[in-house]
Design a protein around this motif. Structure first.
Motif, PDB file in Angstrom:
ATOM      1  N   TRP A   6     175.338  80.347 107.926  1.00  0.00           N
ATOM      2  CA  TRP A   6     175.746  80.971 106.677  1.00  0.00           C
ATOM      3  C   TRP A   6     175.074  80.266 105.503  1.00  0.00           C
ATOM      4  O   TRP A   6     174.973  79.045 105.481  1.00  0.00           O
ATOM      5  CB  TRP A   6     177.267  80.889 106.489  1.00  0.00           C
ATOM      6  CG  TRP A   6     178.041  81.729 107.449  1.00  0.00           C
ATOM      7  CD1 TRP A   6     178.725  81.320 108.560  1.00  0.00           C
ATOM      8  CD2 TRP A   6     178.214  83.155 107.383  1.00  0.00           C
ATOM      9  NE1 TRP A   6     179.312  82.375 109.195  1.00  0.00           N
ATOM     10  CE2 TRP A   6     179.025  83.523 108.493  1.00  0.00           C
ATOM     11  CE3 TRP A   6     177.789  84.142 106.508  1.00  0.00           C
ATOM     12  CZ2 TRP A   6     179.394  84.845 108.735  1.00  0.00           C
ATOM     13  CZ3 TRP A   6     178.152  85.459 106.739  1.00  0.00           C
ATOM     14  CH2 TRP A   6     178.949  85.802 107.844  1.00  0.00           C
ATOM     15  N   SER A  66     172.093  84.159 108.356  1.00  0.00           N
ATOM     16  CA  SER A  66     170.684  84.202 108.690  1.00  0.00           C
ATOM     17  C   SER A  66     170.345  83.041 109.617  1.00  0.00           C
ATOM     18  O   SER A  66     170.779  81.905 109.376  1.00  0.00           O
ATOM     19  CB  SER A  66     169.831  84.112 107.413  1.00  0.00           C
ATOM     20  OG  SER A  66     168.451  84.065 107.723  1.00  0.00           O
ATOM     21  N   ILE A  72     175.434  84.902 103.104  1.00  0.00           N
ATOM     22  CA  ILE A  72     174.470  85.644 103.925  1.00  0.00           C
ATOM     23  C   ILE A  72     174.304  84.929 105.262  1.00  0.00           C
ATOM     24  O   ILE A  72     174.086  83.718 105.307  1.00  0.00           O
ATOM     25  CB  ILE A  72     173.095  85.739 103.228  1.00  0.00           C
ATOM     26  CG1 ILE A  72     173.235  86.322 101.814  1.00  0.00           C
ATOM     27  CG2 ILE A  72     172.126  86.567 104.069  1.00  0.00           C
ATOM     28  CD1 ILE A  72     173.738  87.744 101.770  1.00  0.00           C
ATOM     29  N   ASN A 116     178.278  84.829  97.102  1.00  0.00           N
ATOM     30  CA  ASN A 116     177.821  85.581  98.274  1.00  0.00           C
ATOM     31  C   ASN A 116     177.575  84.664  99.461  1.00  0.00           C
ATOM     32  O   ASN A 116     177.216  83.491  99.295  1.00  0.00           O
ATOM     33  CB  ASN A 116     176.514  86.326  97.960  1.00  0.00           C
ATOM     34  CG  ASN A 116     176.741  87.519  97.054  1.00  0.00           C
ATOM     35  OD1 ASN A 116     177.706  88.256  97.220  1.00  0.00           O
ATOM     36  ND2 ASN A 116     175.868  87.691  96.069  1.00  0.00           N
ATOM     37  N   PRO A 166     177.838  90.760 102.140  1.00  0.00           N
ATOM     38  CA  PRO A 166     177.277  92.105 101.952  1.00  0.00           C
ATOM     39  C   PRO A 166     177.174  92.913 103.238  1.00  0.00           C
ATOM     40  O   PRO A 166     177.484  94.110 103.251  1.00  0.00           O
ATOM     41  CB  PRO A 166     175.896  91.825 101.343  1.00  0.00           C
ATOM     42  CG  PRO A 166     176.024  90.485 100.706  1.00  0.00           C
ATOM     43  CD  PRO A 166     176.961  89.711 101.583  1.00  0.00           C
ATOM     44  N   GLU A 167     176.752  92.285 104.328  1.00  0.00           N
ATOM     45  CA  GLU A 167     176.544  93.034 105.557  1.00  0.00           C
ATOM     46  C   GLU A 167     177.841  93.578 106.154  1.00  0.00           C
ATOM     47  O   GLU A 167     177.842  94.586 106.867  1.00  0.00           O
ATOM     48  CB  GLU A 167     175.825  92.169 106.595  1.00  0.00           C
ATOM     49  CG  GLU A 167     176.636  90.971 107.061  1.00  0.00           C
ATOM     50  CD  GLU A 167     175.858  90.052 107.981  1.00  0.00           C
ATOM     51  OE1 GLU A 167     176.124  90.092 109.192  1.00  0.00           O
ATOM     52  OE2 GLU A 167     174.993  89.311 107.479  1.00  0.00           O
ATOM     53  N   LYS A 168     178.960  92.916 105.840  1.00  0.00           N
ATOM     54  CA  LYS A 168     180.261  93.361 106.337  1.00  0.00           C
ATOM     55  C   LYS A 168     181.049  94.139 105.288  1.00  0.00           C
ATOM     56  O   LYS A 168     182.040  94.797 105.599  1.00  0.00           O
ATOM     57  CB  LYS A 168     181.107  92.155 106.786  1.00  0.00           C
ATOM     58  CG  LYS A 168     180.532  91.382 107.956  1.00  0.00           C
ATOM     59  CD  LYS A 168     181.447  90.216 108.326  1.00  0.00           C
ATOM     60  CE  LYS A 168     180.894  89.413 109.488  1.00  0.00           C
ATOM     61  NZ  LYS A 168     180.908  90.180 110.761  1.00  0.00           N
ATOM     62  N   GLU A 169     180.609  94.004 104.020  1.00  0.00           N
ATOM     63  CA  GLU A 169     181.343  94.574 102.885  1.00  0.00           C
ATOM     64  C   GLU A 169     182.801  94.129 102.918  1.00  0.00           C
ATOM     65  O   GLU A 169     183.727  94.911 102.720  1.00  0.00           O
ATOM     66  CB  GLU A 169     181.229  96.114 102.864  1.00  0.00           C
ATOM     67  CG  GLU A 169     179.814  96.589 102.605  1.00  0.00           C
ATOM     68  CD  GLU A 169     179.748  98.074 102.301  1.00  0.00           C
ATOM     69  OE1 GLU A 169     180.756  98.774 102.532  1.00  0.00           O
ATOM     70  OE2 GLU A 169     178.698  98.524 101.822  1.00  0.00           O
TER      71      GLU A 169
END
Length: 386
Positions: free
Chosen positions: A154, A150, A148, A146, A179-182
């Motif tokens: 990254w 933030s 992320i 994953n 996850p935020e973009k799938e």
């Protein structure tokens, strides 16, 4: 390799092959040692970098040598006949760079920057896609790694497997789920990044010198522009012409096995005979079988490469990329087996190169594309014909 000479078309190809042959003895010796010790022949890659081999498929416009697919498989077959693990390892870099710049998969800034790293910093890369939880990325599994975003950076966490060329790779192109973009993102990650660890897990029967260890990412922090590509499926699912570096390696193994068996047949004379075994009809039949399979494989592979690079026949050849790999690898398996039958029990000795060829050639079955996918694709294409 006299037969290969018929496929050399110009002086530039010949010059690179000549340079490779100057490295042959050392690459062979280090490759055999790495196989025996399950280690990594790092000096082989230093030698290849010294002749600019990492620039082979980088376009001339970016400072590279500008060779194409046909050229690449000529060089890779040659190198693999010296040491298959070395050739397969650096072949991933060659194929990725060729595909990357051919299709402009990244934006101009990223392409320019990475080209400078290849030319000026002797960069080597590999796409690190496989994971234990997903199996081969060509099957379509979503990565468990994953990423992320933030605080403007990254954060990458995950566990990758089959990271060939792990120690010599300077920049890993790693897939991760965002996850935020799938979507699946591809990140360019320097080897020296904090939180990145090479976990020494590679303990296979074949291709031992590739050092295809696992990579562990524990909160690897990257700048925003480390994201070089977005996609809705793993990049490994897209077979392309530059992937022909894979069957070229197994063709090189087959050639080396044939050469070893032929030399044995020419020189071995047991005391029960007044002549070398190469004069026996059943040995000649085996040699003929090897020649037929080797010739068939080479003509198929180089013809597909040539047609793929020709705009007039590109689409037709694109449908045969998997078939070329299938034919070459399965014929290579047969050629090594026949070579061992000629040499006999001596071929089972650890010190006999046929022992290594036998183990290395098996790996081709597990490089993409897989045989079942190739056969299904051919069947589907045939059924869809008008």
């Amino acid at each position: 390799m006299a037969a290969l000479n018929a496929f050399i078309k110009n002086d530039n190809q010949q010059a690179m092959i000549t340079q490779l042959h100057t490295l042959k003895r050392n690459i062979e010796e280090r490759g055999a040692k790495a196989d025996l010790e399950n280690s990594f022949p790092a000096e082989n890659f230093e030698d290849l970098l010294n002749i600019g081999y990492n620039k082979v498929t980088l376009p001339a416009a970016y400072g590279g040598l500008g060779f194409g697919i046909y050229d690449m498989i000529l060089f890779q077959e040659t190198l693999a006949s010296f040491d298959a693990a070395t050739a397969l390892s650096i072949g991933w870099h060659l194929g990725i760079v060729g595909d990357l710049y051919d299709k402009k998969l990244w934006d101009d800034a990223h392409l320019e920057d990475f080209a400078k790293k290849i030319v000026n910093e002797r960069a080597l890369t590999n796409r690190i896609l496989s994971e234990v939880i997903t199996g081969s990325p060509t099957r379509g599994g979503r990565p468990g790694t994953n990423a992320i975003f933030s605080d403007g950076q990254w954060h990458v966490n995950g566990h990758k497997s089959f990271a060939s060329l792990s120690y010599a790779t300077t920049h890993y192109i790693t897939s991760a789920w965002i996850p935020e973009k799938e979507l699946i993102g591809f990140f360019l990650i320097p080897q020296q990044s904090n939180g990145l660890t090479i976990k020494e897990t590679w303990d296979m029967m074949g291709m031992r010198g590739t050092a295809s260890h696992d990579l562990i990412f524990e909160d690897v922090v990257l700048p925003e522009d480390a994201l070089v590509e977005l996609n809705n499926k793993p990049r490994g699912a897209k077979v392309n012409g530059w992937a022909l570096h894979i069957p070229a390696v197994y063709l090189g193994i087959a050639q080396a096995a044939r050469d070893h068996a032929l030399e044995f047949a020419r020189t071995y004379k047991p005391n029960s005979l007044d002549f070398p075994i190469g004069q026996l009809p059943h040995i000649q039949e085996k040699i003929g079988q090897m020649e037929l399979k080797l010739t068939t494989s080479r003509h198929f592979l180089y013809d597909v490469a040539q047609k793929f690079e020709d705009p007039k026949t590109h689409d037709y050849a694109a449908g045969l990329l998997g078939a070329a790999k299938h034919v070459v690898v399965n014929n290579a398996l047969d050629i090594v087996d026949i070579a061992m039958r000629i040499v006999g029990a001596q071929s089972l000795k650890t010190s006999n190169p046929l022992n290594r060829y036998y183990r290395d050639v098996r790996a081709g079955l597990h490089n993409p594309p897989m045989d079942d996918m190739t056969i299904t694709k051919l069947a589907t294409a045939a059924l869809e014909e008008n």
